[in-house]
Design a protein around this motif. Sequence first.
Motif, PDB file in Angstrom:
ATOM      1  N   GLU A   1       0.555  -4.031  -9.763  1.00 40.21           N
ATOM      2  CA  GLU A   1       0.905  -3.868  -8.218  1.00 40.21           C
ATOM      3  C   GLU A   1       1.643  -2.902  -8.122  1.00 40.21           C
ATOM      4  OE1 GLU A   1       2.275  -7.110  -5.271  1.00 40.21           O
ATOM      5  OE2 GLU A   1       0.422  -7.016  -5.260  1.00 40.21           O
ATOM      6  N   LEU A   2       3.516  -3.249  -8.924  1.00 39.03           N
ATOM      7  CA  LEU A   2       4.276  -2.805  -8.460  1.00 39.03           C
ATOM      8  C   LEU A   2       4.290  -1.138  -9.250  1.00 39.03           C
ATOM      9  CD1 LEU A   2       6.561  -5.163  -9.165  1.00 39.03           C
ATOM     10  CD2 LEU A   2       6.664  -4.599  -7.896  1.00 39.03           C
ATOM     11  N   ASN A   3       3.288  -1.021 -10.226  1.00 39.97           N
ATOM     12  CA  ASN A   3       3.487   0.010 -10.513  1.00 39.97           C
ATOM     13  C   ASN A   3       2.903   1.366  -9.592  1.00 39.97           C
ATOM     14  OD1 ASN A   3       4.684  -0.091 -13.188  1.00 39.97           O
ATOM     15  ND2 ASN A   3       3.157  -0.931 -14.023  1.00 39.97           N
ATOM     16  N   GLN A   4       1.827   1.309  -8.785  1.00 43.07           N
ATOM     17  CA  GLN A   4       0.834   1.481  -8.405  1.00 43.07           C
ATOM     18  C   GLN A   4       1.167   1.838  -6.534  1.00 43.07           C
ATOM     19  OE1 GLN A   4      -2.164  -1.212  -7.447  1.00 43.07           O
ATOM     20  NE2 GLN A   4      -3.821  -0.189  -9.533  1.00 43.07           N
ATOM     21  N   ARG A   5       2.346   1.006  -6.907  1.00 40.67           N
ATOM     22  CA  ARG A   5       3.176   1.611  -5.454  1.00 40.67           C
ATOM     23  C   ARG A   5       4.675   2.281  -5.825  1.00 40.67           C
ATOM     24  NH1 ARG A   5       1.443  -3.006  -4.211  1.00 40.67           N
ATOM     25  NH2 ARG A   5       1.693  -4.754  -2.098  1.00 40.67           N
ATOM     26  N   ASP A   6       4.733   2.087  -6.944  1.00 44.39           N
ATOM     27  CA  ASP A   6       5.928   2.976  -7.078  1.00 44.39           C
ATOM     28  C   ASP A   6       4.833   4.485  -6.892  1.00 44.39           C
ATOM     29  OD1 ASP A   6       8.219   1.708  -7.349  1.00 44.39           O
ATOM     30  OD2 ASP A   6       7.410   1.512  -9.704  1.00 44.39           O
ATOM     31  N   GLU A   7       3.906   4.824  -7.702  1.00 41.53           N
ATOM     32  CA  GLU A   7       3.117   5.892  -8.100  1.00 41.53           C
ATOM     33  C   GLU A   7       3.104   6.506  -6.604  1.00 41.53           C
ATOM     34  OE1 GLU A   7       0.650   8.697 -10.554  1.00 41.53           O
ATOM     35  OE2 GLU A   7       2.832   7.086 -11.096  1.00 41.53           O
ATOM     36  N   ARG A   8       2.464   5.833  -5.674  1.00 44.48           N
ATOM     37  CA  ARG A   8       2.027   6.144  -4.691  1.00 44.48           C
ATOM     38  C   ARG A   8       3.558   6.856  -4.152  1.00 44.48           C
ATOM     39  NH1 ARG A   8      -1.521   6.369  -1.440  1.00 44.48           N
ATOM     40  NH2 ARG A   8       0.287   5.572   0.779  1.00 44.48           N
ATOM     41  N   LEU A   9       4.596   5.825  -4.311  1.00 42.99           N
ATOM     42  CA  LEU A   9       5.844   6.934  -3.948  1.00 42.99           C
ATOM     43  C   LEU A   9       6.469   7.690  -4.113  1.00 42.99           C
ATOM     44  CD1 LEU A   9       7.549   3.378  -3.300  1.00 42.99           C
ATOM     45  CD2 LEU A   9       7.287   4.884  -1.416  1.00 42.99           C
ATOM     46  N   LEU A  10       6.073   8.044  -5.411  1.00 45.82           N
ATOM     47  CA  LEU A  10       6.600   9.404  -6.924  1.00 45.82           C
ATOM     48  C   LEU A  10       5.631  10.159  -6.155  1.00 45.82           C
ATOM     49  CD1 LEU A  10       8.271  10.570  -8.884  1.00 45.82           C
ATOM     50  CD2 LEU A  10       5.979   9.867  -9.784  1.00 45.82           C
ATOM     51  N   LYS A  11       4.087  10.456  -5.526  1.00 47.29           N
ATOM     52  CA  LYS A  11       3.614  11.538  -4.719  1.00 47.29           C
ATOM     53  C   LYS A  11       3.610  11.596  -3.362  1.00 47.29           C
ATOM     54  CE  LYS A  11      -1.021   9.838  -7.931  1.00 47.29           C
ATOM     55  NZ  LYS A  11      -1.607   9.380  -7.513  1.00 47.29           N
ATOM     56  N   LEU A  12       3.986  10.721  -2.482  1.00 52.19           N
ATOM     57  CA  LEU A  12       4.697  10.893  -1.317  1.00 52.19           C
ATOM     58  C   LEU A  12       5.527  11.955  -1.164  1.00 52.19           C
ATOM     59  CD1 LEU A  12       4.713  10.519   1.614  1.00 52.19           C
ATOM     60  CD2 LEU A  12       5.818   8.297   1.497  1.00 52.19           C
ATOM     61  N   ALA A  13       7.024  11.773  -1.838  1.00 54.37           N
ATOM     62  CA  ALA A  13       7.857  13.152  -2.520  1.00 54.37           C
ATOM     63  C   ALA A  13       7.513  14.134  -2.876  1.00 54.37           C
ATOM     64  CB  ALA A  13       8.640  11.847  -3.840  1.00 54.37           C
ATOM     65  N   TYR A  14       6.630  14.296  -3.871  1.00 52.01           N
ATOM     66  CA  TYR A  14       6.591  15.481  -4.604  1.00 52.01           C
ATOM     67  C   TYR A  14       4.928  15.814  -4.654  1.00 52.01           C
ATOM     68  CZ  TYR A  14      10.390  14.193  -7.323  1.00 52.01           C
ATOM     69  OH  TYR A  14      12.111  13.841  -7.448  1.00 52.01           O
ATOM     70  N   GLN A  15       4.030  15.728  -4.158  1.00 53.90           N
ATOM     71  CA  GLN A  15       2.421  16.045  -3.642  1.00 53.90           C
ATOM     72  C   GLN A  15       2.207  16.796  -1.910  1.00 53.90           C
ATOM     73  OE1 GLN A  15      -0.203  13.377  -4.479  1.00 53.90           O
ATOM     74  NE2 GLN A  15      -0.889  14.024  -6.755  1.00 53.90           N
ATOM     75  N   PRO A  16       1.965  17.600  -2.665  1.00 55.00           N
ATOM     76  CA  PRO A  16       1.570  18.488  -1.112  1.00 55.00           C
ATOM     77  C   PRO A  16       0.800  18.196  -0.320  1.00 55.00           C
ATOM     78  CG  PRO A  16       0.774  19.694  -2.889  1.00 55.00           C
ATOM     79  CD  PRO A  16       1.257  19.406  -3.647  1.00 55.00           C
ATOM     80  N   VAL A  17       0.471  18.265   1.353  1.00 54.62           N
ATOM     81  CA  VAL A  17       0.046  16.614   1.870  1.00 54.62           C
ATOM     82  C   VAL A  17      -1.733  17.473   1.836  1.00 54.62           C
ATOM     83  CG1 VAL A  17      -1.126  16.617   4.641  1.00 54.62           C
ATOM     84  CG2 VAL A  17       1.831  17.656   3.795  1.00 54.62           C
ATOM     85  N   ARG A  18      -2.082  18.501   0.794  1.00 53.33           N
ATOM     86  CA  ARG A  18      -3.031  18.568   0.971  1.00 53.33           C
ATOM     87  C   ARG A  18      -3.989  17.276  -0.158  1.00 53.33           C
ATOM     88  NH1 ARG A  18      -7.875  21.983   1.578  1.00 53.33           N
ATOM     89  NH2 ARG A  18      -9.110  22.666  -1.111  1.00 53.33           N
ATOM     90  N   LYS A  19      -3.376  17.315  -1.218  1.00 55.13           N
ATOM     91  CA  LYS A  19      -3.519  16.657  -2.286  1.00 55.13           C
ATOM     92  C   LYS A  19      -3.337  14.801  -1.657  1.00 55.13           C
ATOM     93  CE  LYS A  19      -2.593  18.746  -6.277  1.00 55.13           C
ATOM     94  NZ  LYS A  19      -1.949  18.811  -8.267  1.00 55.13           N
ATOM     95  N   ARG A  20      -2.183  14.502  -1.354  1.00 55.55           N
ATOM     96  CA  ARG A  20      -2.006  13.633  -0.495  1.00 55.55           C
ATOM     97  C   ARG A  20      -3.554  13.029  -0.107  1.00 55.55           C
ATOM     98  NH1 ARG A  20       3.555  15.044   0.831  1.00 55.55           N
ATOM     99  NH2 ARG A  20       3.189  14.216   3.161  1.00 55.55           N
TER     100      ARG A  20
END
Length: 363
Positions: A253-272
């Motif tokens: 659960e904690l790993n998945q939340r960290d992964e989502r926050l990382l994607k929020l910071a670096y991925q373009p909106v289309r990928k998100r």
Amino acid sequence: MKTILVIEDKQEVRENIAEMLQMARYHVVQATDGRQGVEFARSARPDLILCDILMPGLDGYGVLHILTKDPATARIPFIFLTAKVDPAHIRNGMNLGADDYLTKPIDDIDLLAAVELRLKKAEQTGQDVDQPGLADFLDAFRHSDGIPYSSLRYTKKQVLFTEGDAPINLFYIRSGQVKHFKTDVSGNAFITALSGEGDFVGLSGLILSTPHGESAEVLLDAEICTLPKAEFLAFVANHLDIGAYFMRLLATELNQRDERLLKLAYQPVRKRVAEALLLVHRTFYSVADESKRMPTKLPPNEPSSGKRSLSMTLSRENWSQLVGASSETVIRVLSDLRAEGMLELSGSQITLLDIDRLTRLKH
């Protein structure tokens, strides 16, 4: 003789892997897609699973998500098969609980070495896939047997707890949907996770003995079981297998939340946006009872090509919070994906038409 389940939609690849394993004296069960793979995992109870990632309908991530929620299959060693060698791709699977990755085309020596290693580790750590203690606990939770808890009906927008609250209960979702979200000082919310039938809510605060780091709100009318903190901790302390299960659940659960926050910071909106669509698909789509979770419809002109369309409804506000972008931006990207034939839009309902392309897009 050890049993290995191979889940692979491409016949030639699947049969080649099966032949290599059979020559090494393993019993092999073959599944042609993710849905069949979940069914065979539950019925055959294999000692190890080899699973492709990109498959029509239910992909490999979805298979792993479903199996890890079922106590009968949660601890079966799981190896992903993939043609992509991408650190982010691999990390995503590991965060979900995969034990290893094998890249295609698969070398016979690498395959047999990975299988032997995972089976040995399972034996050395006592990783028995049969967990009667945990199964009894969850069965009691579902059927009111021997566990002191209450079961209540919750309506849409009811709050289970708020960020900063002291944890006093563990929640188990019998039916319905719950969103987890964090709010910044300006009142902007971001959905950190989604929970559906069979999920536990509020686990991290209870185990870590810290205030809730996020809020939890009912997304769709739900029936939720509530187990008081003291009873839960006492039960876990007296049942080591159950305690180990919840620790693994918390780590994932904690790993998945960290992964989502990382994607929020670096991925373009289309990928998100693609990630958000697939997250809803994985969380609320059930192989066992698809009619209750997400209605399926095939458009009249949809060819029989292995594509699967899944209808789901969330408000614009929730899509915005899930993607971490304004409603206008999310709607614009959804419109682009519709123009490209990946989905249909009808008011607040979104119908996924091509999950394979969406999966490739998010990577």
